[in-house]
Write a protein that holds these residues in place. Structure first.
Motif, PDB file in Angstrom:
ATOM      1  N   ARG A  50       7.294   2.167 -20.199  1.00 18.85           N
ATOM      2  CA  ARG A  50       6.604   3.425 -20.483  1.00 18.85           C
ATOM      3  C   ARG A  50       6.924   3.862 -21.909  1.00 18.85           C
ATOM      4  NH1 ARG A  50       8.108   3.636 -15.156  1.00 18.85           N
ATOM      5  NH2 ARG A  50       6.489   4.292 -13.670  1.00 18.85           N
ATOM      6  N   ALA A  51       5.915   4.416 -22.584  1.00 20.45           N
ATOM      7  CA  ALA A  51       6.096   4.893 -23.954  1.00 20.45           C
ATOM      8  C   ALA A  51       5.055   5.957 -24.251  1.00 20.45           C
ATOM      9  CB  ALA A  51       5.987   3.744 -24.957  1.00 20.45           C
ATOM     10  N   SER A 106      -1.816 -10.980 -16.217  1.00 15.73           N
ATOM     11  CA  SER A 106      -2.456 -10.133 -17.216  1.00 15.73           C
ATOM     12  C   SER A 106      -1.795  -8.749 -17.267  1.00 15.73           C
ATOM     13  CB  SER A 106      -3.941  -9.986 -16.910  1.00 15.73           C
ATOM     14  OG  SER A 106      -4.140  -9.447 -15.625  1.00 15.73           O
ATOM     15  N   LEU A 107      -1.854  -8.146 -18.425  1.00 14.43           N
ATOM     16  CA  LEU A 107      -1.232  -6.845 -18.661  1.00 14.43           C
ATOM     17  C   LEU A 107      -2.155  -5.716 -18.197  1.00 14.43           C
ATOM     18  CD1 LEU A 107       1.085  -5.178 -20.069  1.00 14.43           C
ATOM     19  CD2 LEU A 107      -0.372  -5.215 -22.105  1.00 14.43           C
ATOM     20  N   ARG A 108      -1.560  -4.718 -17.552  1.00 11.66           N
ATOM     21  CA  ARG A 108      -2.295  -3.505 -17.176  1.00 11.66           C
ATOM     22  C   ARG A 108      -1.703  -2.332 -17.946  1.00 11.66           C
ATOM     23  NH1 ARG A 108      -1.828  -2.629 -11.031  1.00 11.66           N
ATOM     24  NH2 ARG A 108       0.265  -3.406 -11.475  1.00 11.66           N
ATOM     25  N   LEU A 109      -2.575  -1.611 -18.629  1.00 12.27           N
ATOM     26  CA  LEU A 109      -2.151  -0.479 -19.447  1.00 12.27           C
ATOM     27  C   LEU A 109      -2.832   0.778 -18.924  1.00 12.27           C
ATOM     28  CD1 LEU A 109      -0.310  -0.027 -21.903  1.00 12.27           C
ATOM     29  CD2 LEU A 109      -2.352  -0.207 -23.355  1.00 12.27           C
ATOM     30  N   GLN A 110      -2.024   1.774 -18.505  1.00 14.14           N
ATOM     31  CA  GLN A 110      -2.575   2.965 -17.867  1.00 14.14           C
ATOM     32  C   GLN A 110      -2.027   4.230 -18.513  1.00 14.14           C
ATOM     33  OE1 GLN A 110      -0.950   1.644 -14.025  1.00 14.14           O
ATOM     34  NE2 GLN A 110      -3.020   1.851 -13.190  1.00 14.14           N
ATOM     35  N   PRO A 111      -2.881   5.211 -18.761  1.00 11.90           N
ATOM     36  CA  PRO A 111      -2.386   6.513 -19.253  1.00 11.90           C
ATOM     37  C   PRO A 111      -1.678   7.258 -18.137  1.00 11.90           C
ATOM     38  CG  PRO A 111      -4.750   6.604 -18.877  1.00 11.90           C
ATOM     39  CD  PRO A 111      -4.356   5.173 -18.658  1.00 11.90           C
ATOM     40  N   GLN A 112      -0.665   8.008 -18.490  1.00  7.38           N
ATOM     41  CA  GLN A 112       0.110   8.775 -17.519  1.00  7.38           C
ATOM     42  C   GLN A 112      -0.113  10.274 -17.765  1.00  7.38           C
ATOM     43  OE1 GLN A 112       2.403   6.982 -15.060  1.00  7.38           O
ATOM     44  NE2 GLN A 112       0.632   5.775 -15.748  1.00  7.38           N
ATOM     45  N   TYR A 113      -0.566  10.973 -16.748  1.00  8.19           N
ATOM     46  CA  TYR A 113      -0.877  12.398 -16.860  1.00  8.19           C
ATOM     47  C   TYR A 113       0.086  13.220 -16.003  1.00  8.19           C
ATOM     48  CZ  TYR A 113      -5.301  10.996 -19.000  1.00  8.19           C
ATOM     49  OH  TYR A 113      -6.245  10.451 -19.829  1.00  8.19           O
ATOM     50  N   GLU A 146      -2.238  16.966 -18.603  1.00  9.46           N
ATOM     51  CA  GLU A 146      -1.896  16.629 -19.972  1.00  9.46           C
ATOM     52  C   GLU A 146      -1.392  15.193 -20.039  1.00  9.46           C
ATOM     53  OE1 GLU A 146       0.949  19.467 -21.318  1.00  9.46           O
ATOM     54  OE2 GLU A 146      -0.570  21.001 -21.768  1.00  9.46           O
ATOM     55  N   LEU A 147      -1.790  14.502 -21.083  1.00  9.49           N
ATOM     56  CA  LEU A 147      -1.364  13.127 -21.295  1.00  9.49           C
ATOM     57  C   LEU A 147       0.107  13.095 -21.695  1.00  9.49           C
ATOM     58  CD1 LEU A 147      -2.176  10.110 -21.531  1.00  9.49           C
ATOM     59  CD2 LEU A 147      -2.712  10.565 -23.947  1.00  9.49           C
ATOM     60  N   MET A 148       0.918  12.358 -20.910  1.00  5.59           N
ATOM     61  CA  MET A 148       2.353  12.302 -21.157  1.00  5.59           C
ATOM     62  C   MET A 148       2.789  10.974 -21.773  1.00  5.59           C
ATOM     63  SD  MET A 148       3.062  15.280 -20.171  1.00  5.59           S
ATOM     64  CE  MET A 148       4.831  15.204 -20.387  1.00  5.59           C
ATOM     65  N   GLY A 149       1.912  10.006 -21.776  1.00  2.00           N
ATOM     66  CA  GLY A 149       2.269   8.706 -22.325  1.00  2.00           C
ATOM     67  C   GLY A 149       1.489   7.597 -21.638  1.00  2.00           C
ATOM     68  N   TYR A 150       1.999   6.373 -21.757  1.00  2.00           N
ATOM     69  CA  TYR A 150       1.306   5.206 -21.212  1.00  2.00           C
ATOM     70  C   TYR A 150       2.298   4.316 -20.471  1.00  2.00           C
ATOM     71  CZ  TYR A 150      -2.656   6.535 -24.114  1.00  2.00           C
ATOM     72  OH  TYR A 150      -3.696   7.232 -24.680  1.00  2.00           O
ATOM     73  N   LYS A 151       1.776   3.658 -19.441  1.00  2.00           N
ATOM     74  CA  LYS A 151       2.592   2.711 -18.669  1.00  2.00           C
ATOM     75  C   LYS A 151       1.959   1.328 -18.762  1.00  2.00           C
ATOM     76  CE  LYS A 151       2.424   2.452 -14.132  1.00  2.00           C
ATOM     77  NZ  LYS A 151       2.629   2.715 -12.679  1.00  2.00           N
ATOM     78  N   ALA A 152       2.782   0.340 -19.089  1.00  2.00           N
ATOM     79  CA  ALA A 152       2.337  -1.051 -19.159  1.00  2.00           C
ATOM     80  C   ALA A 152       3.008  -1.823 -18.031  1.00  2.00           C
ATOM     81  CB  ALA A 152       2.691  -1.659 -20.509  1.00  2.00           C
ATOM     82  N   THR A 153       2.214  -2.603 -17.297  1.00  2.00           N
ATOM     83  CA  THR A 153       2.720  -3.355 -16.149  1.00  2.00           C
ATOM     84  C   THR A 153       2.259  -4.800 -16.250  1.00  2.00           C
ATOM     85  OG1 THR A 153       2.521  -1.363 -14.784  1.00  2.00           O
ATOM     86  CG2 THR A 153       2.839  -3.452 -13.642  1.00  2.00           C
ATOM     87  N   ARG A 154       3.193  -5.703 -16.004  1.00  2.00           N
ATOM     88  CA  ARG A 154       2.885  -7.130 -16.027  1.00  2.00           C
ATOM     89  C   ARG A 154       3.751  -7.828 -14.986  1.00  2.00           C
ATOM     90  NH1 ARG A 154       0.988 -10.242 -20.546  1.00  2.00           N
ATOM     91  NH2 ARG A 154       1.654  -8.571 -21.950  1.00  2.00           N
ATOM     92  N   GLN A 155       3.225  -8.885 -14.395  1.00  2.00           N
ATOM     93  CA  GLN A 155       3.991  -9.674 -13.438  1.00  2.00           C
ATOM     94  C   GLN A 155       4.436 -10.987 -14.061  1.00  2.00           C
ATOM     95  OE1 GLN A 155       2.032 -10.420  -9.685  1.00  2.00           O
ATOM     96  NE2 GLN A 155       3.160  -8.777  -8.684  1.00  2.00           N
ATOM     97  N   VAL A 156       5.669 -11.364 -13.764  1.00  3.89           N
ATOM     98  CA  VAL A 156       6.193 -12.677 -14.109  1.00  3.89           C
ATOM     99  C   VAL A 156       6.319 -13.459 -12.814  1.00  3.89           C
ATOM    100  CG1 VAL A 156       8.140 -13.952 -15.067  1.00  3.89           C
ATOM    101  CG2 VAL A 156       7.427 -11.808 -16.121  1.00  3.89           C
ATOM    102  N   VAL A 157       5.712 -14.629 -12.753  1.00  2.00           N
ATOM    103  CA  VAL A 157       5.675 -15.436 -11.530  1.00  2.00           C
ATOM    104  C   VAL A 157       6.427 -16.735 -11.764  1.00  2.00           C
ATOM    105  CG1 VAL A 157       4.204 -16.535  -9.795  1.00  2.00           C
ATOM    106  CG2 VAL A 157       3.434 -14.444 -10.949  1.00  2.00           C
ATOM    107  N   ALA A 158       7.316 -17.063 -10.824  1.00  2.00           N
ATOM    108  CA  ALA A 158       8.076 -18.310 -10.890  1.00  2.00           C
ATOM    109  C   ALA A 158       7.936 -19.042  -9.562  1.00  2.00           C
ATOM    110  CB  ALA A 158       9.541 -18.041 -11.194  1.00  2.00           C
ATOM    111  N   GLU A 159       7.633 -20.339  -9.646  1.00  2.00           N
ATOM    112  CA  GLU A 159       7.521 -21.176  -8.452  1.00  2.00           C
ATOM    113  C   GLU A 159       8.760 -22.065  -8.380  1.00  2.00           C
ATOM    114  OE1 GLU A 159       3.874 -23.289  -8.774  1.00  2.00           O
ATOM    115  OE2 GLU A 159       2.631 -21.475  -8.859  1.00  2.00           O
ATOM    116  N   LEU A 160       9.508 -21.934  -7.277  1.00  2.00           N
ATOM    117  CA  LEU A 160      10.787 -22.621  -7.158  1.00  2.00           C
ATOM    118  C   LEU A 160      10.714 -23.707  -6.092  1.00  2.00           C
ATOM    119  CD1 LEU A 160      13.201 -19.532  -7.154  1.00  2.00           C
ATOM    120  CD2 LEU A 160      12.436 -20.885  -9.111  1.00  2.00           C
ATOM    121  N   ASP A 161      11.167 -24.889  -6.440  1.00  2.00           N
ATOM    122  CA  ASP A 161      11.324 -25.969  -5.479  1.00  2.00           C
ATOM    123  C   ASP A 161      12.781 -26.131  -5.061  1.00  2.00           C
ATOM    124  OD1 ASP A 161       8.637 -26.590  -5.398  1.00  2.00           O
ATOM    125  OD2 ASP A 161       8.772 -28.036  -7.037  1.00  2.00           O
TER     126      ASP A 161
END
Length: 243
Positions: A56-57, A92-99, A109-124
């Protein structure tokens, strides 16, 4: 005379049409339709782990930049456990305004922005799962989105479940036939109805990464895979012998 003969022929034809289907129906062998279910359990040997990286920023660009850095650091933590490059990826990145609602001004009122991304790992190698969770939290991920336990080769377990289901159907059919003084005959038809898989879920799934990291270090069994249950259903049609 010709008219009478024609009438008699029509009578015999009508009788033949009425008797024909009944005779054919009597020739059809008696049958019984039964269903059977079989279940097989197996230890999973593969896992797909999804980590959430949330930042968040005040500005959208700052939230995106922080997220990219944290996600890349988390990917490096996965690499440190010798996970092949083709077995890891960033979603993919998701960028959302935070109110936030301002009661005094009666508006959002706009308080900032939130960025969300997933990291995926496949384990054997499931034994690296606890250290992976403990390490990735230090690399920037802050949420465990889920662990999906799988089987690399599902065909053998599926076939074993189908065999059990077929034997269960045969046992049920034999029991019903003998109860009614009949004998089970040859198979007329077999229909596979469905194959289901029940995947185990770890107790630590879907939690904040700080808690997940503590669980991985202090209680590794929180990520114990358990067993995957594969069940199958079949429907079988048997002939019945009553002689």
């Amino acid at each position: 005379m010709a008219l009478r003969l024609r009438f008699v022929s029509l009578v015999f034809l009508a009788v033949g049409m009425a008797v024909g289907p009944a005779a054919a129906q009597d020739d059809d062998p008696a049958a019984i339709t039964v269903s059977g279910k079989g279940s097989v359990t197996a230890q999973p040997d593969r896992a797909v782990v999804r980590f959430g990286v949330v930042t968040r920023a005040e500005s959208a660009e700052e939230a995106r930049t922080q997220n990219a850095t944290a996600a890349q650091t988390a990917m490096n933590a996965v690499r440190d456990l010798d996970v092949p490059e083709e077995r890891m990826r960033m979603e993919s990145l998701r960028l959302q305004p935070q109110y936030e609602y301002n009661d005094e001004k009666n508006r959002r009122e706009l308080m900032g922005y939130k960025a969300t991304r997933q990291v995926v790992a496949e384990l054997d190698r499931l034994k690296v799962l606890p250290p992976l969770v403990a390490g990735v939290v230090e690399g920037g991920a802050n949420q465990l989105d889920g662990i999906d336990y799988q089987l690399r080769d599902r065909s053998q377990v599926r076939n074993d479940a189908l065999r059990k289901a077929a034997r269960a159907a045969e046992e049920k059919g034999r029991l019903l036939a003998e109860t009614l003084d009949a004998q089970l005959g040859p198979v007329q038809a077999i229909n596979e109805q469905n194959v289901d898989r029940v995947r185990p879920q770890p107790r630590a799934s879907r939690m904040e990464m700080t808690k997940a990291s503590d669980a991985a270090q202090a209680e590794p069994e929180a990520y114990a895979a358990g067993e995957i249950e594969v069940s199958a259903r079949v429907q079988v049609v048997f002939q019945l012998r009553t002689d």
